[in-house]
Each structure stands twice: as C-alpha cells, then as structure tokens.
Design an enzyme around this catalytic site. Structure first.
Site, mmCIF file in Angstrom:
data_model
loop_
_atom_site.group_PDB
_atom_site.id
_atom_site.type_symbol
_atom_site.label_atom_id
_atom_site.label_comp_id
_atom_site.label_asym_id
_atom_site.label_seq_id
_atom_site.Cartn_x
_atom_site.Cartn_y
_atom_site.Cartn_z
ATOM 1 C CE1 TYR A 1 -6.401 63.551 -9.454
ATOM 2 C CE2 TYR A 1 -7.545 64.822 -11.151
ATOM 3 C CZ TYR A 1 -7.110 64.688 -9.847
ATOM 4 O OH TYR A 1 -7.370 65.687 -8.940
ATOM 5 N NE ARG A 2 -4.814 53.983 -14.042
ATOM 6 C CZ ARG A 2 -4.674 53.192 -12.971
ATOM 7 N NH1 ARG A 2 -3.577 53.246 -12.239
ATOM 8 N NH2 ARG A 2 -5.633 52.356 -12.639
ATOM 9 C CG ASP B 1 -0.607 52.049 -10.218
ATOM 10 O OD1 ASP B 1 0.109 53.056 -10.109
ATOM 11 O OD2 ASP B 1 -1.841 52.108 -10.380
ATOM 12 C CD GLU C 1 -3.472 71.623 -7.885
ATOM 13 O OE1 GLU C 1 -4.394 72.386 -8.241
ATOM 14 O OE2 GLU C 1 -3.653 70.689 -7.078
ATOM 15 C CG ASN D 1 -7.455 70.225 -8.249
ATOM 16 O OD1 ASN D 1 -6.837 70.637 -7.264
ATOM 17 N ND2 ASN D 1 -7.287 69.007 -8.737
HETATM 18 C C1 LIG Z 1 2.868 59.591 -12.688
HETATM 19 C C2 LIG Z 1 1.751 59.767 -11.712
HETATM 20 C C3 LIG Z 1 0.507 59.218 -11.975
HETATM 21 C C4 LIG Z 1 -0.554 59.370 -11.096
HETATM 22 N N1 LIG Z 1 -1.763 58.806 -11.389
HETATM 23 C C5 LIG Z 1 -2.804 58.993 -10.569
HETATM 24 C C6 LIG Z 1 -4.075 58.465 -10.889
HETATM 25 O O1 LIG Z 1 -4.256 57.795 -11.898
HETATM 26 N N2 LIG Z 1 -5.113 58.712 -10.045
HETATM 27 C C7 LIG Z 1 -4.956 59.455 -8.908
HETATM 28 O O2 LIG Z 1 -5.937 59.675 -8.193
HETATM 29 N N3 LIG Z 1 -3.750 59.955 -8.558
HETATM 30 C C8 LIG Z 1 -2.676 59.741 -9.361
HETATM 31 N N4 LIG Z 1 -1.454 60.261 -9.035
HETATM 32 C C9 LIG Z 1 -1.293 61.014 -7.773
HETATM 33 C C10 LIG Z 1 -1.923 62.385 -7.872
HETATM 34 O O3 LIG Z 1 -1.443 63.085 -8.978
HETATM 35 C C11 LIG Z 1 -1.667 63.182 -6.600
HETATM 36 O O4 LIG Z 1 -2.331 62.524 -5.544
HETATM 37 C C12 LIG Z 1 -2.125 64.636 -6.682
HETATM 38 O O5 LIG Z 1 -1.784 65.297 -5.483
HETATM 39 C C13 LIG Z 1 -3.596 64.763 -6.923
HETATM 40 O O6 LIG Z 1 -3.937 66.125 -7.032
HETATM 41 P P1 LIG Z 1 -5.212 66.724 -6.287
HETATM 42 O O7 LIG Z 1 -4.857 66.768 -4.826
HETATM 43 O O8 LIG Z 1 -5.372 68.062 -6.884
HETATM 44 O O9 LIG Z 1 -6.340 65.809 -6.552
HETATM 45 C C14 LIG Z 1 -0.374 60.097 -9.913
HETATM 46 C C15 LIG Z 1 0.882 60.658 -9.638
HETATM 47 C C16 LIG Z 1 1.933 60.501 -10.514
HETATM 48 C C17 LIG Z 1 3.257 61.101 -10.197
HETATM 49 MN MN LIG Z 2 -5.260 69.985 -6.009
#
Ligand SMILES: Cc1cc2nc3c(=O)[nH]c(=O)nc-3n(C[C@H](O)[C@H](O)[C@H](O)COP(=O)(O)O)c2cc1C
Ligand SMILES: [Mn+2]
Length: 516
Positions: free
Chosen positions: A173-174, A316, A267, A169
C-alpha cells in the site's frame, strides 16, 4: 538457491545484463520517474540510480520486475506456468492408498516444511538502528508525476497483525510522505490491512460504547463513517494499531505483497512457497511484529484509530491521477536499515509499466486457484490496457445453459476479482491471448441487449467513473455461442477455414508463384 536478499537479486540481474547503473545525477523529484517511464515503455533493464540530487550516498533501485524475463528470474522459473504447475501438484494430492503412497508423499511434505517463515535473532536489517534520530526524508523517496501531492513510497511491504488470529499480513500500500515522521497509509477499504484496522476499530467501539448503544450497532456506525468519503474522524474511538514496513526485500517477498491471497494465508508463507526456502524474520524494536531479516529498510510505527488525513492525488496505474481521499496516518517510531541502504521503488502511470509484469504473473499463477471454484475455466487474459481491474477475458468449457453468467458471478465473488469492471466470456476454442481474434468473435457473437449483463457492487477505489467512490456497476459479456436451450434457435454459421487439401496444393506451388 533462493535469493537471500535484494542485493543478491540485483547481482543476478547485473550478471544477466538486466541491470543498468546510472551514475549521472538525477532528481528524485520527477526526473527518475521520467527516465524510468521511458525505459519501461521500451522494455529496458532494471535501473540503479547511484547519484541522487541533494542526497549523497542514496541509491534508488527501480524497474526490477519490468519485463517477462525479469519476472521469471525473480521467481526463479523458466516460465510462470511452472509456478502454476507447482500449485497444481499440491492441489492434486490424493489420499494415500497404502504405505507406498505415503512414502511417495514424504518429499512433498518435507518441501512444505521449507515454506514456513523462520524467526531468527538478528539480521542485516538491524545493521543500523535509529530509535531517536530518524526521518523519512533521509530516503530518496520519489515524486513521480507533476500533480502528485508529494513524495510517495511506492513499493513498501506493509506488515500488520490480525488481532484475533495473530496472523500477519503483508500488503503493498503506497505511503505519501507527509513529514519526517508521518506518512499516509493507503490501504484501500477492501484490503487486509484495512480489515485489521477495522477489527481494532470495532473492538475499541465495543469497549468505549456508551450504555444504550449496542456494541454491534456502534461498530456498524463507525464502519459507515469510514466507508466511502463521509468520514468524521473525531467521532472514531481512540487507540493505536502497530504497523511495520519493509522496503527492499528479496523479489519473491516483494511480489507476495501484491498477490491477492486469501486473508488467512500469510504472505510470508506464499513467499516461502515461491522461493522454496523459508523467509527469515526478525522481531521489530518498538512494535510487536516480525519483519524480513534481510530487508534494506524497516520502518516501525503505528496508526491512530481516530486519525484520518487527506491522501493524494497520485498519478496511478489507471493512467490518471487517483483522487484525494481520507486515509489513516502512519507515525514512525523507529527506523532500522542495512549499512548504505538501497531504496527500492516503482512508478505507476499509463501502462505498460513495471506493475504490468507483476499483474501478468498474478494472472498466470492464480489460474489454477481460480479453477478450484470455477472448474470450467480454460484460460484468462487481463490485457495490460485493462489495468487488471477493468477487463478480464475468460474462456470456458461450456456444458450447460447460462454457464457464462454463472462464471461472471463466480469471478465477481472471488477475492479481488470482485473489482473486475468488464468480464468477457468466450468459448474454449477462442484463444483469450489473441486479442484480435477475441474482438472479432465477441463482436460477431453477441446480441448486445441479450448478452450483456450488469451488476452492482464494490468497485476498485481507483475507479473514477463509478457513481460513488468504491461502489458502482460492472458488466459481463456472454460471447459464448448461444444454444437452443438458451432460447437461441437460429442456425449458427460455421467459422471460415480453408480445407486441408487445397492448402497442401498451394503449399506445393507456393515457391513457383514468386510471392516470397
Ligand atoms: C506498485 C503497487 C502499488 C500498489 N498500491 C496500492 C495501494 O496504495 N493501496 C492498495 O490498497 N493497494 C495497492 N496495490 C495493490 C495491493 O498491493 C494488492 O491488492 C494486494 O493484494 C493487497 O494485499 P492484501 O490482500 O494483503 O491486502 C498496489 C500494487 C502494486 C503492484
Ligand atoms: Mn494478504
């Protein structure tokens, strides 16, 4: 034609007048954020900061996706609907009726071969390999807002592996930089990285459980403890989970990390589909994961299963600071990077910011996929002020009583759309992108007590108003025209429109009126 790496993407931006280099010294603490915020809000270019205070040689690339045009350039399309159309093409494949149909399908199948990632022996991300002396502080990581808990890596592609399927995956995530070798791992509990972590916790719990506690209930107990604030990390089973982080990848890959894809779709495959060319991967040095070969920077490391640490606050994309909470900690074991690596990042805050354009791209690209389960869906608008999880305007082709409520429930059960705090459903003749018209019609058409429905369930971790972290209520507004079969028997008025004849006559006399 796909961008091979972030540098070729930057070169394309520069050729198109969409990248500005900044030679004036700027501080990674607050100053770059304030400059970028002003540029974001005025629809300005991507920025490359080449003179970072106290970090000679460091470079910061920011606001790369910060306009509709750049988002299209990133995905190499003239309109985001082209990506949606390409998805529809694959979804519409019919069973071939004969040899001729099969032959016609061959180019499509050949195309599909290009989507799969390819592991190569080495790549630019290995130009410099640091196994002993490395530090997160080497990179110009930003502090974005005055009350942020520190510096945060904001555009990382976090790579984890599903321990059962072996699939990888990539999620964005920050990561809050705690010190030279440790950072917060802010995967919210509903995200896939967090699920991979829990899978390992469950396995460790079953392996470690003491005789009389059944493994399953030991696991449930652990999930309860890590789910929503009340955490007792010391009671979690020990173990490690490998994690890799790529920073500064080609744009389709960076974008794929934010896409709310189904858990089992890698991804890397999505990025391959978007760029129509395989993503090249290389093996990590110290962990069993593959990372993009052309990344600017790769961080390798692990998360301890039984370690949680306070993360945040962080300014945020809600326009407010997200509150501090407990999250796992990423420990660095190795850094690899290109020579003179360019650090890619973004800032979030009050919209519109760069992420608004990324979210809009998700809205367009996911429409055909949403239609797979919600076929009556005509269009969707996530207004940027609704920060994506607070407001969704949807239009539907209504064919039976109660259908608007069925659509709300379908959205609340659809992946990350579950977080949608407020869903407004209108008839197909309302253009959801015309927010003024939506406002006029929705407020005219509802009887609030009858047409507003509440439900309880998971909410976004960033929702600071919910009764509990991650759990709260959501609202649906059925603003479709009500039918007698829905119990509405009053006459429904006609929308005011001038007749065509009069319009024509006025068109003819318009010039003579002297009204401009
Ligand atoms: C700039 C940016 C920062 C993000 N930061 C976070 C974060 O800190 N934690 C989080 O859970 N999702 C964050 N997201 C949203 C996730 O990247 C998004 O939900 C993504 O689909 C997660 O991937 P996954 O489905 O593979 O877990 C962020 C998105 C963006 C555009
Ligand atoms: Mn995913």
């Amino acid at each position: 034609m796909a961008y091979q790496d972030m540098r070729s993407w930057m070169a394309a931006l520069e050729r198109a007048g969409e990248l500005k280099r900044i030679g004036v010294e700027a501080d990674a603490v607050l100053e770059i954020a304030e400059i970028t915020d002003r540029v974001s809000k005025s629809g300005g270019p991507a920025l490359l900061f080449e003179n970072i205070k106290g970090q000679p040689g460091a470079k910061v690339f920011i606001n790369q996706f910060g306009s509709a045009r750049r988002m299209q350039m990133a995905l190499e399309v003239g309109s985001l609907d082209e990506v949606a159309a390409r998805i529809v093409e694959y979804l519409n494949v019919k069973s071939p009726q004969g040899i001729l149909d099969k032959v016609k399908m061959l180019p499509m199948l050949a195309d599909m071969g290009k989507f799969f990632p390819k592991t190569v022996s080495t790549g630019p991300c290995k130009e410099v390999i640091k196994r002993d002396h490395f530090s997160l502080l080497d990179f110009p990581v930003l502090q974005c807002w005055p009350r942020d808990a520190g510096r945060f890596i904001t555009l990382p592609c976090v790579i984890t592996r599903d321990p059962v399927s072996g699939k990888r995956n990539v999620g964005m995530y920050r990561m809050q930089v705690f010190d030279a070798h440790a950072a917060g791992m802010h995967w919210q509990r509903q995200k896939i990285g967090a699920e991979h972590y829990r899978q390992r916790l469950r396995a460790a719990a079953s392996a470690a459980h003491e005789s009389d506690v059944p493994a399953a209930s030991a696991a449930v107990d652990i999930m309860a403890r890590t789910g929503g604030g009340a955490v007792e990390a010391e009671k979690l089973p020990a173990g490690k989970m490998e994690v890799a982080v790529a920073i500064g990848t080609e744009p389709a890959l960076t974008f794929s990390a934010i896409v709310p894809a189904p858990p089992d779709v890698e991804e890397y495959l999505i990025a391959g589909f978007l760029r129509q060319s395989p993503v090249e991967l290389v093996k990590c040095e110290t962990v069993d994961l593959e990372v993009p070969a052309h990344a600017e920077i790769v961080l390798e490391g692990y998360v301890n299963l039984d370690e949680l640490r306070t993360e945040g606050p962080f300014g945020d994309h809600t326009g407010f600071y997200s509150l501090e909470d407990l999250y796992p900690v990423f420990h660095l074991t190795c850094v690899t990077h290109r020579k003179d690596p360019i650090y890619a990042t973004t800032i979030v805050g009050k919209p519109p910011m760069e992420d608004a354009w990324m979210g809009k791209a998700v809205e367009r690209i996911f429409l055909p996929l949403m239609r797979l389960t919600i076929p009556e869906l005509v269009d969707v608008n996530l207004p940027v002020e609704g920060i994506f999880h607070n407001l969704m305007l949807v239009s539907i082709r209504k064919s039976y009583p109660g259908q608007a409520r069925k659509v709300m429930n379908a959205i609340w059960s659809l992946g990350q759309a579950m977080f949608t705090k407020c869903i407004v459903v209108v008839d197909e003749d309302v253009d959801v992108h015309d927010v003024a018209d939506v406002t006029l019609k929705v407020l005219n058409h509802i009887d609030p007590e009858r047409d507003i429905q509440f439900t309880l369930g998971p909410v976004d971790s960033l929702d600071h108003a919910a009764r509990l972290p991650n759990y709260g209520s959501k609202m649906g507004v059925d603003a479709t025209r009500k039918w007698p079969t829905e119990g509405f028997t009053r006459p429904w008025p006609e929308e005011i429109r001038m007749d065509a004849e009069t319009k024509k006559r006025v068109d003819a006399m318009w010039k003579s009126l002297g009204l401009g």
